[in-house]
Write an enzyme that holds these catalytic residues in place. Structure first.
Site, PDB file in Angstrom:
ATOM      1  N   GLY A  66      -5.160  19.291  30.410  1.00 12.75           N
ATOM      2  CA  GLY A  66      -4.549  17.967  30.393  1.00 12.75           C
ATOM      3  C   GLY A  66      -4.353  17.533  31.827  1.00 12.75           C
ATOM      4  O   GLY A  66      -4.119  18.361  32.701  1.00 12.75           O
ATOM      5  N   THR A  67      -4.474  16.237  32.091  1.00  7.51           N
ATOM      6  CA  THR A  67      -4.470  15.809  33.492  1.00  7.51           C
ATOM      7  C   THR A  67      -3.177  15.125  33.929  1.00  7.51           C
ATOM      8  O   THR A  67      -2.251  15.824  34.310  1.00  7.51           O
ATOM      9  CB  THR A  67      -5.733  15.005  33.789  1.00  7.51           C
ATOM     10  OG1 THR A  67      -5.878  14.005  32.785  1.00  7.51           O
ATOM     11  CG2 THR A  67      -6.948  15.897  33.743  1.00  7.51           C
ATOM     12  N   THR A  68      -3.079  13.798  33.853  1.00  4.52           N
ATOM     13  CA  THR A  68      -1.922  13.172  34.497  1.00  4.52           C
ATOM     14  C   THR A  68      -0.834  12.725  33.511  1.00  4.52           C
ATOM     15  O   THR A  68      -1.137  12.059  32.521  1.00  4.52           O
ATOM     16  CB  THR A  68      -2.377  11.952  35.325  1.00  4.52           C
ATOM     17  OG1 THR A  68      -3.408  12.388  36.203  1.00  4.52           O
ATOM     18  CG2 THR A  68      -1.238  11.368  36.127  1.00  4.52           C
ATOM     19  N   ASP A  83      -2.325   9.841  30.580  1.00  8.75           N
ATOM     20  CA  ASP A  83      -3.675   9.364  30.285  1.00  8.75           C
ATOM     21  C   ASP A  83      -4.181  10.102  29.057  1.00  8.75           C
ATOM     22  O   ASP A  83      -3.494  10.951  28.506  1.00  8.75           O
ATOM     23  CB  ASP A  83      -4.599   9.567  31.498  1.00  8.75           C
ATOM     24  CG  ASP A  83      -4.975  11.025  31.675  1.00  8.75           C
ATOM     25  OD1 ASP A  83      -4.053  11.855  31.689  1.00  8.75           O
ATOM     26  OD2 ASP A  83      -6.175  11.346  31.781  1.00  8.75           O
ATOM     27  N   GLY A 201       0.399  16.995  36.995  1.00  3.48           N
ATOM     28  CA  GLY A 201      -0.963  17.121  36.486  1.00  3.48           C
ATOM     29  C   GLY A 201      -1.928  16.868  37.633  1.00  3.48           C
ATOM     30  O   GLY A 201      -1.498  16.614  38.767  1.00  3.48           O
TER      31      GLY A 201
END
Lengths: 284, 236
Positions: A66-68, A83, A201
């Site tokens: 998972g990113t941000t 996101d 993230g």
């Protein structure tokens, strides 16, 4: 007691699972002295000669990350957003993943890091909070919920040592103090309260930069929503792993807002409008 | 060594039944009614600390009467079993029919155990329908573990038959929430008129406990009706 293996009564679901169904907790809740399913591959044991084999490295490259995610306090509460992309190595692993979850009426959790364990942690945490509320007949305090999440991140330590890090953000409306609050965590369960905003993230730093420049205390709802949308845009713009708004597939970031009346989703149509406006501004 | 007295199994079971019935006869009643948007549960309960009605799971609630420690233990066990099942499989796999069977097994096992006090409880396990294609479920569990399904309205507690008799004439389908609350309060008040004035229970927003399983809510359908809300409904 009825249905259970012992007479002990608890309002802590994690403790209950440890006792009744430990096999469901291969990852979490094994505690400091607990075991993990991959005992010999922690970096502490590598010492040069036991480097992970290439197949283990391939496995890591294929895990979804998972990113941000971010959270920001505004004048009536708090906003939590993330996101929609998960990245596996250099590939887009998932375009529609959700990283922000409702915990109860007054709080939400956002997750970054390895997606599988992170989503499992979010699910377990949601049950933990609800179980307490039902057993005791009254909800946990906001701080109580935050501490209980810290324990969950802590119990993920053996996995974190192998690079399978989960970092959540917990945010909610404190009914006693009548304000929004944000709690951030590090990989080993350290818990810190943020009074204004926080992002983490892979694109967290970029989102944080935008928040830092444009945030002001006591922002009203509408400007706070614009700011959150812009911070996620900048994260997607700078960080290759973070997904931006996708007008072709109609995929937009998740934004949840929590105030004294409870938690609600900002509908996709409203998020789309925020981005349309932002893009118009950036073009001009 | 003296020989132990012989007591016939019939007599043992009869005594257990008498014991449990005696306990429940003293118990305050809970009325459960189906209304337009779901299921309403109302209890005579002057205490704000102890609940007779509780949330078990997303669409499931428990209304109980009898001996508090007995039904509290069952309430806890129900929440625990439901949450573990939902966590292991999926939330929609937790159903009232499954839970009613669990309760039935447990209550029945305790009832049949020698030298163990039977549970002095009567329970209504309520489950709101998933959508318009299914129906609400109200499982009525007895102290010996037997259970059956009720619908429209049902009552547990000491004067259950008397109250059900009143509801039989007064109940109509598709009541709105405030009419359903009023009907329950009116019914409680009606049976109280037969009690000596000194011991009479005053039915007010503060002395009744009420909760709903409300179809219009999100995942968690259970909601307690607060005293302010109740007094507004009762005075309207």
């Amino acid at each position: 007691m009825v249905f259970s293996r012992s007479d002990h009564r608890t309002s802590d679901f994690l403790e209950l699972l440890q006792r009744e169904r430990p096999e469901l907790l291969s990852r979490f809740g094994t505690g400091a002295g607990g075991t993990t399913s991959l005992p010999d591959s922690s970096p502490a044991n590598w010492k040069g000669q036991h480097l992970p084999t290439s197949s283990v490295m391939d496995l890591y490259d294929n895990l979804l990350e998972g990113t941000t995610i971010l959270a920001a306090v505004y004048n009536e509460g708090v906003i939590v957003a993330g996101d929609r992309q998960a990245t596996a190595g250099f590939q887009v692993g998932e375009r529609r993943i959700r990283k922000v979850y409702e915990v109860d009426t007054y709080s939400a959790i956002a997750i970054a890091g390895v997606a599988g364990p992170a989503m499992e942690m979010a699910k377990l945490f949601q049950v933990q909070v609800e179980f307490y509320e039902k057993i005791e007949g009254s909800p946990l305090s906001l701080e109580g919920k935050a501490n209980s999440l810290s324990n969950m991140v802590k119990s993920n330590l053996p996995m974190a040592m192998q690079g399978l890090v989960v970092v959540p953000i917990f945010a909610g409306y404190d009914l006693k103090r009548k304000q929004g609050k944000i709690f951030k965590y590090d990989a080993i369960g350290g818990q810190y309260e943020e009074s204004e905003y926080y992002a983490t993230g892979s694109g967290g730093k970029d989102a944080q930069a935008t928040l830092k420049k444009l945030y002001s205390a006591d922002m009203p709802r509408d400007s706070a929503l614009k700011l959150v949308a812009e911070a996620l845009w900048d994260a997607a713009d700078e960080d290759v792993a973070t997904g931006g708004p996708d007008f072709i597939r109609e995929i937009f970031p998740t934004i949840k807002i929590i105030d004294s009346t409870g938690i609600s989703d900002i509908p996709d149509s409203e998020v789309k409008a925020l981005y349309t406006e932002l893009l118009d501004r950036l073009r001009s | 060594m003296p020989a132990p007295y012989y007591v016939s199994p019939e007599q043992i079971m009869q005594e257990k039944e008498d014991f449990a019935r005696k306990g429940i006869e003293k118990a305050k009643e809970v009325i459960v009614l189906e209304y337009r948007d779901g299921i309403l549960m109302v209890a005579e309960n002057p205490l704000a600390t102890v609940f007779k009605i509780s949330e078990i799971y997303d669409r499931i609630a428990l209304a109980a009467t009898g001996l508090y420690p007995d039904y509290e233990a069952l309430r806890y066990a129900g929440i625990q079993g439901a949450e573990i099942k939902g966590f292991t499989f999926n939330r929609e796999d937790v159903t009232a029919r499954w839970l009613a069977n669990q309760y039935s097994q447990q209550i029945g096992a305790i009832y049949r155990q020698p030298d163990v006090k039977p549970l002095e409880v009567e329970l209504l396990l309520c489950e709101i329908r998933e959508d318009s294609s299914s129906k609400n479920r109200i499982y009525h569990l007895s102290f010996d573990g037997t259970f059956w399904e009720d619908n429209e309205y049902t009552v547990i507690g000491g004067r259950a038959e008397e109250i059900a008799g009143i509801l039989e004439n007064e109940y109509s389908a598709s009541l709105d929430l405030s009419d359903a609350v009023k009907l329950a309060a009116r019914t409680f008040a009606a049976v109280e008129t037969e009690v000596d004035e000194a011991d009479r229970y005053q039915v007010t927003a503060e002395t009744i406990e009420a909760a709903v399983l409300d179809e219009t809510r999100n995942r968690r359908k259970f909601r307690r009706l607060l005293p302010d809300e109740l007094s507004e409904m009762l005075s309207a």
